[in-house]
Design a protein around this motif. Sequence first.
Motif, mmCIF file in Angstrom:
data_model
loop_
_atom_site.group_PDB
_atom_site.id
_atom_site.type_symbol
_atom_site.label_atom_id
_atom_site.label_comp_id
_atom_site.label_asym_id
_atom_site.label_seq_id
_atom_site.Cartn_x
_atom_site.Cartn_y
_atom_site.Cartn_z
ATOM 1 N N MET A 64 37.356 37.174 42.132
ATOM 2 C CA MET A 64 38.028 36.795 43.377
ATOM 3 C C MET A 64 37.655 35.350 43.692
ATOM 4 S SD MET A 64 37.107 40.415 45.239
ATOM 5 C CE MET A 64 35.641 40.592 44.214
ATOM 6 N N LEU A 65 38.663 34.499 43.830
ATOM 7 C CA LEU A 65 38.432 33.059 43.938
ATOM 8 C C LEU A 65 38.866 32.516 45.291
ATOM 9 C CD1 LEU A 65 39.776 31.883 40.454
ATOM 10 C CD2 LEU A 65 37.613 33.001 41.022
ATOM 11 N N SER A 66 38.179 31.461 45.705
ATOM 12 C CA SER A 66 38.546 30.763 46.935
ATOM 13 C C SER A 66 38.015 29.340 46.867
ATOM 14 C CB SER A 66 37.969 31.482 48.161
ATOM 15 O OG SER A 66 36.566 31.602 48.061
ATOM 16 N N ALA A 67 38.601 28.458 47.672
ATOM 17 C CA ALA A 67 38.069 27.105 47.779
ATOM 18 C C ALA A 67 36.669 27.208 48.368
ATOM 19 C CB ALA A 67 38.970 26.255 48.659
ATOM 20 N N SER A 68 35.723 26.470 47.780
ATOM 21 C CA SER A 68 34.334 26.606 48.198
ATOM 22 C C SER A 68 34.034 25.800 49.451
ATOM 23 C CB SER A 68 33.390 26.168 47.073
ATOM 24 O OG SER A 68 32.046 26.357 47.456
ATOM 25 N N GLU A 69 33.179 26.378 50.294
ATOM 26 C CA GLU A 69 32.667 25.657 51.456
ATOM 27 C C GLU A 69 31.322 25.016 51.146
ATOM 28 O OE1 GLU A 69 32.566 28.352 54.719
ATOM 29 O OE2 GLU A 69 34.748 28.606 54.797
ATOM 30 N N ALA A 73 30.115 22.662 45.253
ATOM 31 C CA ALA A 73 31.115 23.374 44.454
ATOM 32 C C ALA A 73 32.552 23.083 44.882
ATOM 33 C CB ALA A 73 30.851 24.870 44.527
ATOM 34 N N ASP A 74 33.456 23.305 43.904
ATOM 35 C CA ASP A 74 34.896 23.230 44.170
ATOM 36 C C ASP A 74 35.473 24.615 44.448
ATOM 37 O OD1 ASP A 74 35.064 20.402 43.495
ATOM 38 O OD2 ASP A 74 34.852 21.023 41.403
ATOM 39 N N VAL A 75 34.951 25.600 43.715
ATOM 40 C CA VAL A 75 35.506 26.953 43.763
ATOM 41 C C VAL A 75 34.384 27.967 43.935
ATOM 42 C CG1 VAL A 75 36.802 28.714 42.467
ATOM 43 C CG2 VAL A 75 37.450 26.310 42.284
ATOM 44 N N ASP A 76 34.621 28.953 44.803
ATOM 45 C CA ASP A 76 33.723 30.094 44.919
ATOM 46 C C ASP A 76 34.265 31.230 44.056
ATOM 47 O OD1 ASP A 76 31.895 28.937 46.586
ATOM 48 O OD2 ASP A 76 32.572 29.937 48.411
ATOM 49 N N TYR A 77 33.395 31.832 43.278
ATOM 50 C CA TYR A 77 33.747 32.930 42.377
ATOM 51 C C TYR A 77 32.966 34.165 42.800
ATOM 52 C CZ TYR A 77 32.704 35.633 38.051
ATOM 53 O OH TYR A 77 32.465 36.623 37.120
ATOM 54 N N PHE A 78 33.677 35.159 43.316
ATOM 55 C CA PHE A 78 33.073 36.408 43.763
ATOM 56 C C PHE A 78 33.440 37.475 42.739
ATOM 57 C CE2 PHE A 78 33.280 39.965 47.139
ATOM 58 C CZ PHE A 78 31.952 40.297 46.934
ATOM 59 N N PHE A 79 32.426 38.118 42.169
ATOM 60 C CA PHE A 79 32.630 39.070 41.066
ATOM 61 C C PHE A 79 32.414 40.504 41.530
ATOM 62 C CE2 PHE A 79 30.568 41.635 37.713
ATOM 63 C CZ PHE A 79 31.629 41.717 36.824
ATOM 64 N N ALA A 80 33.150 41.413 40.925
ATOM 65 C CA ALA A 80 32.941 42.843 41.165
ATOM 66 C C ALA A 80 33.005 43.586 39.837
ATOM 67 C CB ALA A 80 33.998 43.397 42.122
ATOM 68 N N GLN A 81 32.026 44.441 39.595
ATOM 69 C CA GLN A 81 32.045 45.336 38.436
ATOM 70 C C GLN A 81 32.481 46.717 38.912
ATOM 71 O OE1 GLN A 81 31.047 44.958 34.773
ATOM 72 N NE2 GLN A 81 32.428 46.702 35.077
ATOM 73 N N VAL A 82 33.653 47.133 38.455
ATOM 74 C CA VAL A 82 34.175 48.449 38.798
ATOM 75 C C VAL A 82 33.798 49.415 37.679
ATOM 76 C CG1 VAL A 82 36.234 49.764 39.420
ATOM 77 C CG2 VAL A 82 36.094 47.329 40.006
ATOM 78 N N SER A 83 33.290 50.578 38.047
ATOM 79 C CA SER A 83 32.927 51.554 37.026
ATOM 80 C C SER A 83 34.189 52.147 36.406
ATOM 81 C CB SER A 83 32.079 52.676 37.627
ATOM 82 O OG SER A 83 32.862 53.476 38.498
#
Length: 362
Positions: A64-69, A73-83
């Motif tokens: 999940m990506l968004s412009a970073s605050e 950084a330029d981009v925030d990268y939010f990761f999720a591991q789904v079982s």
Amino acid sequence: MSQTAIPFIFMRGGTSRGPYFRREDLPEDRDTLAAVLVAAVGSGHPLNIDGIGGGTAVTTKVAMLSASEDDWADVDYFFAQVSVEDRLVDFKPTCGNILSGVGPAAIEMGLISPTGDETEIRIRAVNTGAKVLARVQTPGGKLTYEGDAAIAGVPGTAAPIALNFMEVVGSSTGSFLPTGNLRDEIDGIEVTCMDVAMPIVIARASDFGLTGHESAAELDANKDFFTRMEKIRIEAGTRMGMGDVTKSVAPKFGLLAPAREGGTIATRYFMPWNTHPSMAVTGSQCLASCALTPGTVADGLLERSGQSPVNVTLEHPSGRIEVLVEFDDADGFSLISAGLLRTARKLADGKIYVPSSVWKGR
């Protein structure tokens, strides 16, 4: 409307695969977000038959990506591991392979504009706070996926994506050696508990009666090994200050053995309830650091050059992965940065649909 449509890009990142979303297109509430991702991937069935997952942990990952605050950084990268089967979502770890696709995805989403033949993108991994500089090929100012770079575990070649990981020591626990020791003994097995990009409990394969060169399928079939490994991992998680990790994919588990194919050291990496078919990018940094650190369980399994930077070649079930490690050993081992070469490819884009009973959208 019986379903909610969510824009996404479906990408292979390194040796993993999954949907890449704009964070703003998903629910803010963490519980609702988890339910949406479970529905999208199809967790709850070994084939993920009611979603786009591929029935393995490396194909049920989400970016999940968004412009970073963040000022850096330029981009925030939010990761999720789904079982795959348990309808669970773990937001604690990050994933370096999926991160390989973050740069191209950010360009595809319009979060980043190309800046010449090669575009540098500064990425902040939200889950761990890690900072990564990605160099993406954009000849003539246009993103390309075609090139001559090959990585083990992926057929063919593609455009190279250079990743340079910085400030990854203690990314999850706050410490290079979370237990305070170079070695601990748990259930009669010596382990090194280390946190570099990913917290890992690392042991010698021989201590489990293994060669360390077994295939992923052979290891997955060894239920006695997994039972003992999980017992050690859970106890190690407590000692590392991570609490009850019974339902968490972190810390991971790794095995080391002498190299056989000309590499620096042989490795096997666990996710943790099955064997990684190749090697995780985050895991490779931690295993390479363990290999280079005197006094760890890697002692006696390789020859250390003592020179920095050094290219550490990890043998894994699908081939090998090279980690360029820069370190300072003047006062113990101190990691400065770790660089890897990965590839990514856009597979599809459009909208993914989840039942409106799960989420009605914004």
